[in-house]
Design an enzyme around this catalytic site. Structure first.
Site, PDB file in Angstrom:
ATOM      1  N   GLN A  66       0.823  -1.210   0.000  1.00  0.00           N
ATOM      2  CA  GLN A  66       0.000   0.000   0.000  1.00  0.00           C
ATOM      3  C   GLN A  66       0.852   1.253   0.000  1.00  0.00           C
ATOM      4  O   GLN A  66       2.072   1.217   0.222  1.00  0.00           O
ATOM      5  CB  GLN A  66      -0.930   0.005   1.208  1.00  0.00           C
ATOM      6  CG  GLN A  66      -0.217  -0.053   2.551  1.00  0.00           C
ATOM      7  CD  GLN A  66      -1.180  -0.203   3.716  1.00  0.00           C
ATOM      8  OE1 GLN A  66      -1.471   0.766   4.420  1.00  0.00           O
ATOM      9  NE2 GLN A  66      -1.681  -1.429   3.928  1.00  0.00           N
ATOM     10  N   HIS A  74       0.218   5.815   0.782  1.00  0.00           N
ATOM     11  CA  HIS A  74      -0.690   6.863   1.234  1.00  0.00           C
ATOM     12  C   HIS A  74      -0.414   8.160   0.472  1.00  0.00           C
ATOM     13  O   HIS A  74       0.753   8.497   0.226  1.00  0.00           O
ATOM     14  CB  HIS A  74      -0.522   7.111   2.736  1.00  0.00           C
ATOM     15  CG  HIS A  74      -0.591   5.871   3.572  1.00  0.00           C
ATOM     16  ND1 HIS A  74      -1.662   5.015   3.522  1.00  0.00           N
ATOM     17  CD2 HIS A  74       0.285   5.335   4.458  1.00  0.00           C
ATOM     18  CE1 HIS A  74      -1.443   4.005   4.356  1.00  0.00           C
ATOM     19  NE2 HIS A  74      -0.270   4.177   4.927  1.00  0.00           N
ATOM     20  N   GLU A  94       3.022   8.114   8.811  1.00  0.00           N
ATOM     21  CA  GLU A  94       2.934   7.347  10.054  1.00  0.00           C
ATOM     22  C   GLU A  94       4.322   6.920  10.521  1.00  0.00           C
ATOM     23  O   GLU A  94       5.255   6.769   9.730  1.00  0.00           O
ATOM     24  CB  GLU A  94       2.038   6.121   9.846  1.00  0.00           C
ATOM     25  CG  GLU A  94       2.444   5.243   8.682  1.00  0.00           C
ATOM     26  CD  GLU A  94       1.341   4.320   8.193  1.00  0.00           C
ATOM     27  OE1 GLU A  94       0.157   4.650   8.338  1.00  0.00           O
ATOM     28  OE2 GLU A  94       1.686   3.257   7.648  1.00  0.00           O
ATOM     29  N   HIS A 154       4.786   0.304   1.097  1.00  0.00           N
ATOM     30  CA  HIS A 154       5.150  -0.513   2.248  1.00  0.00           C
ATOM     31  C   HIS A 154       4.160  -1.659   2.423  1.00  0.00           C
ATOM     32  O   HIS A 154       3.025  -1.606   1.947  1.00  0.00           O
ATOM     33  CB  HIS A 154       5.222   0.322   3.529  1.00  0.00           C
ATOM     34  CG  HIS A 154       3.953   1.032   3.877  1.00  0.00           C
ATOM     35  ND1 HIS A 154       3.489   2.129   3.188  1.00  0.00           N
ATOM     36  CD2 HIS A 154       3.027   0.802   4.851  1.00  0.00           C
ATOM     37  CE1 HIS A 154       2.355   2.554   3.708  1.00  0.00           C
ATOM     38  NE2 HIS A 154       2.052   1.757   4.729  1.00  0.00           N
ATOM     39  N   ARG A 166      -4.233   0.566  -2.219  1.00  0.00           N
ATOM     40  CA  ARG A 166      -3.627  -0.768  -2.219  1.00  0.00           C
ATOM     41  C   ARG A 166      -3.214  -1.180  -3.627  1.00  0.00           C
ATOM     42  O   ARG A 166      -3.966  -1.007  -4.589  1.00  0.00           O
ATOM     43  CB  ARG A 166      -4.599  -1.788  -1.632  1.00  0.00           C
ATOM     44  CG  ARG A 166      -4.960  -1.498  -0.180  1.00  0.00           C
ATOM     45  CD  ARG A 166      -5.971  -2.491   0.373  1.00  0.00           C
ATOM     46  NE  ARG A 166      -6.292  -2.177   1.765  1.00  0.00           N
ATOM     47  CZ  ARG A 166      -7.230  -1.324   2.142  1.00  0.00           C
ATOM     48  NH1 ARG A 166      -7.967  -0.693   1.217  1.00  0.00           N
ATOM     49  NH2 ARG A 166      -7.453  -1.092   3.411  1.00  0.00           N
TER      50      ARG A 166
END
Length: 367
Positions: free
Chosen positions: A95, A97, A120, A234, A253
């Site tokens: 995936q 972001h 994150e 990642h 994804r």
């Protein structure tokens, strides 16, 4: 300060023991438990333990007083970060972001779940294996040569030319089930690629198996962290870790999942310049270990008894073992392992006592 009841999310890749044992609940659990959420995301907000009010609704009633003027001006009337514990027993999806601009556009035009980015940082509580960022092209070319799978020649040529984005596109759109099987067989003979063989067992025929060859394999020791910024591809593989992110659930994804895959969207936002993701040891200052990241929305710290938690802005505290006592002014909250609390904006510092360990999430307005 308000003690919280947190949310457990059940996904197939979760553990039947890790989160149960963290909370002192019966183990093994009836179903895999994947994520413990602490925060105010509208999909699964924590609730105030004494009254059951969802944290997002509680904040909406008094955003200025609870979030503070700095956080309110910078991020609006919402908690800017989301704290989790991940318990990974099987691989997660490959995936990526979006960044802030991509997220806002995608939310308005493409149906993204949130209008916010989702950078994150994850701190390992146990040994934690992940794929994060692109391996150096020379190392990837050598790895592909060692596999000796003829069908990988186009991917290998793109890598050798420094065109990592094209290599990823070829892996995700030009891979057949037969090529995945060849890669899996070759990976099974290479100890350093045991994770690729495992991915092929879990997701046979998935092009994400070939894409995984392009990513950097990282095994974090307890206390080490990995930072995953916007656009960094990642896939977490196994382990337990504390994760802090912008309060968003924006996930695109590329494969290794039974959920919806959107390869064009992934290719449109992936950062092909990112290289391997940054591994952080943390900066130690007495009982505090800080994991610095560039995002103004959040800063994650490991906190032990004796730590002083400066005031200003909203904060979350999650105990991960033993018990801790949080004192601020005349208020006191005791947290056992797996329990959490919301600390509203206050200029006064909080003090941590007890015999446990906690993770402290706060805003990072100086970033």
């Amino acid at each position: 300060m308000r003690k919280l009841d947190t949310i457990i999310r059940d996904y197939h890749w979760g553990s039947r023991t890790a989160l149960a044992e963290l909370r002192g609940a019966p183990s093994p659990s009836p179903a895999p438990e994947a994520e413990l959420w602490v925060g105010a995301h509208p999909d699964d907000p924590s609730r105030l333990r004494d009254c059951g009010v969802p944290l997002d609704r509680y904040l909406a009633a008094n955003p200025a007083g609870l979030l503070g003027p700095g956080s309110l001006a910078a991020f609006g009337p919402r908690l800017p970060f989301l704290l989790k514990v991940l318990a990974v027993d099987a691989p997660l999806s490959l995936q990526v972001h979006p960044d802030r601009e991509q997220a806002a556009t995608g939310y308005a035009e493409r149906g993204y779940r949130d209008d916010r980015a989702k950078p994150e940082v994850l701190v390992a509580l146990t040994e934690f294996a992940t794929l994060a960022g692109f391996r150096a092209p020379a190392a990837t070319a050598a790895l592909l040569d060692g596999l000796a799978v003829p069908g990988l020649a186009p991917v290998r040529a793109a890598v050798a030319a420094g065109e990592v984005g094209e290599a990823l596109r070829l892996a995700l759109t030009g891979t057949t089930g037969g090529l995945v099987a060849e890669v899996a067989a070759a990976a099974a003979r290479a100890p350093a690629l045991a994770h690729v063989a495992e991915l092929a067992e879990v997701y046979p025929g998935d092009p994400g198996v070939v894409a995984a060859l392009l990513l950097d394999a990282v095994v974090l020791r307890p206390g080490q962290a990995v930072y995953v910024g916007p656009g960094v591809p990642h896939a977490h593989l196994r382990g337990v870790g504390v994760e802090l992110m912008v309060n968003s659930d924006n996930v695109l994804r590329a494969g290794l999942t039974t959920k919806e895959v959107d390869v064009p969207a992934v290719l449109s936002v992936v950062d092909t310049r990112c290289g391997p993701a940054a591994v952080l040891a943390g900066e130690v200052d007495g009982p505090l270990r800080t994991y610095p990241t560039p995002d103004p929305e959040f800063r994650l710290h490991e906190a032990r008894p004796g730590a002083v938690l400066p005031g200003g802005g909203p904060q979350l505290l999650l105990c991960v073992n033993g018990s801790v006592v949080v004192r601020r002014g005349g208020d006191e909250v005791v947290l056992a392992a797996g329990e959490s609390a919301f600390l509203p904006h206050d200029e006064d510092a909080a003090q941590l006592a007890g015999e446990g360990r906690a993770f402290w999430a706060a805003v990072n307005l100086g970033a």
